[in-house]
Write a protein that holds these residues in place. Sequence first.
Motif, PDB file in Angstrom:
ATOM      1  N   LYS A  40      41.506  41.898  48.964  1.00  0.00           N
ATOM      2  CA  LYS A  40      40.073  41.750  49.170  1.00  0.00           C
ATOM      3  C   LYS A  40      39.333  41.745  47.836  1.00  0.00           C
ATOM      4  O   LYS A  40      39.634  42.545  46.948  1.00  0.00           O
ATOM      5  N   GLN A  41      38.348  40.858  47.722  1.00  0.00           N
ATOM      6  CA  GLN A  41      37.631  40.696  46.461  1.00  0.00           C
ATOM      7  C   GLN A  41      36.905  41.966  46.055  1.00  0.00           C
ATOM      8  O   GLN A  41      36.858  42.314  44.861  1.00  0.00           O
ATOM      9  N   ARG A  43      37.731  45.050  46.586  1.00  0.00           N
ATOM     10  CA  ARG A  43      38.694  46.007  46.029  1.00  0.00           C
ATOM     11  C   ARG A  43      39.131  45.582  44.630  1.00  0.00           C
ATOM     12  O   ARG A  43      39.307  46.425  43.745  1.00  0.00           O
ATOM     13  N   VAL A  44      39.317  44.298  44.433  1.00  0.00           N
ATOM     14  CA  VAL A  44      39.686  43.801  43.107  1.00  0.00           C
ATOM     15  C   VAL A  44      38.563  44.088  42.115  1.00  0.00           C
ATOM     16  O   VAL A  44      38.810  44.575  40.998  1.00  0.00           O
ATOM     17  N   ASP A  45      37.337  43.808  42.512  1.00  0.00           N
ATOM     18  CA  ASP A  45      36.191  44.052  41.627  1.00  0.00           C
ATOM     19  C   ASP A  45      36.082  45.536  41.273  1.00  0.00           C
ATOM     20  O   ASP A  45      35.792  45.895  40.121  1.00  0.00           O
ATOM     21  N   ALA A  46      36.300  46.402  42.267  1.00  0.00           N
ATOM     22  CA  ALA A  46      36.217  47.846  42.016  1.00  0.00           C
ATOM     23  C   ALA A  46      37.320  48.301  41.065  1.00  0.00           C
ATOM     24  O   ALA A  46      37.094  49.161  40.200  1.00  0.00           O
ATOM     25  N   ALA A  47      38.509  47.726  41.212  1.00  0.00           N
ATOM     26  CA  ALA A  47      39.620  48.092  40.332  1.00  0.00           C
ATOM     27  C   ALA A  47      39.350  47.639  38.898  1.00  0.00           C
ATOM     28  O   ALA A  47      39.644  48.366  37.940  1.00  0.00           O
ATOM     29  N   GLY A  62      40.833  39.521  37.649  1.00  0.00           N
ATOM     30  CA  GLY A  62      41.528  39.748  38.909  1.00  0.00           C
ATOM     31  C   GLY A  62      41.581  38.517  39.782  1.00  0.00           C
ATOM     32  O   GLY A  62      40.799  37.584  39.613  1.00  0.00           O
ATOM     33  N   VAL A  63      42.526  38.553  40.718  1.00  0.00           N
ATOM     34  CA  VAL A  63      42.673  37.487  41.712  1.00  0.00           C
ATOM     35  C   VAL A  63      42.848  38.140  43.074  1.00  0.00           C
ATOM     36  O   VAL A  63      43.771  38.949  43.269  1.00  0.00           O
ATOM     37  N   ALA A  64      41.978  37.799  44.016  1.00  0.00           N
ATOM     38  CA  ALA A  64      42.109  38.295  45.387  1.00  0.00           C
ATOM     39  C   ALA A  64      42.954  37.322  46.186  1.00  0.00           C
ATOM     40  O   ALA A  64      42.626  36.138  46.278  1.00  0.00           O
ATOM     41  N   ALA A  65      44.074  37.808  46.734  1.00  0.00           N
ATOM     42  CA  ALA A  65      44.957  36.955  47.530  1.00  0.00           C
ATOM     43  C   ALA A  65      45.913  37.839  48.304  1.00  0.00           C
ATOM     44  O   ALA A  65      46.328  38.898  47.827  1.00  0.00           O
ATOM     45  N   ASP A  66      46.267  37.401  49.496  1.00  0.00           N
ATOM     46  CA  ASP A  66      47.244  38.091  50.342  1.00  0.00           C
ATOM     47  C   ASP A  66      48.633  37.577  49.978  1.00  0.00           C
ATOM     48  O   ASP A  66      48.999  36.446  50.319  1.00  0.00           O
ATOM     49  N   LEU A  67      49.414  38.399  49.315  1.00  0.00           N
ATOM     50  CA  LEU A  67      50.718  37.960  48.829  1.00  0.00           C
ATOM     51  C   LEU A  67      51.808  38.052  49.886  1.00  0.00           C
ATOM     52  O   LEU A  67      52.964  37.777  49.602  1.00  0.00           O
TER      53      LEU A  67
END
Length: 264
Positions: A40-41, A43-47, A62-67
């Motif tokens: 989720k974007q 969560r990535v932004d917060a990290a 960061g990259v938001a993606a479901d791996l």
Amino acid sequence: MKIELNGKTALITGSTGGIGLAIGKGLAGAGATVVLNGRKQDRVDAAIADLKAALPDADVRGVAADLGTAEGCQAVVDAEPQVDILVNNVGLFGPHDFFDVPDDKWQQFFDVNIMSGVRLSRAYAPGMEANGWGRIVFMSSESGINIPADMIHYGFTKSANLSVSRGLAKRMAGTGVTVNAVLPGPTLSEGVQDMLREDQKDSGKSMEDFARDFVMEARPSSIIQRAAHVDEVANMVVYTCSEQASATTGAALRVEGGIVDTLV
């Protein structure tokens, strides 16, 4: 020993918290450009904000993606076509009785815990070989050797990580690309704390003390006799990704507190 990774780009999958984010901080602290990943974007932004707060001069994105899907893995590769360091950290875990785990959950664990690393390693290793340098790390677990009776579906994926990393290391022989597996044990990540939290609150103990008791009950062979901290695991990964680890490849590097009772 001073580890310097200036000029290197590192992708850590599943790195919005826990061990993954700790690895990101460790690699950024060594000078690497760090790419964080989560589903989720927000969560990535917060990290990214968390890492920048700890290391204001860090170069991080960061990259938001479901791996857990081929499409998600391809989205990461499209966004970051070349990396020097790949840490295949994303993973699912959780206790379930063998007879209560349906086919779709087995498939989900296979896709996330195994195929994400296979797909990304397949995408990035050729570029590393062309550059004559690269580091690929698979995050396995002591559960890949000590298969837990209550997490067979998880343990088998961690055994597979060991097989893939060893085989890929042999495939990359002589290229300057090392491939290793790191095996944590019980670690006080957010996920583990969430799993323990309800029982911990009922016990009246601190999370640290409750986790220590949990380790001694569930993994009595532990030599450190406590849960590890995420930084302790991250330190092993950072070393494995360093120039200094150039002769370490095809290895299963244990940072599980001595739970696995074997000499090698």
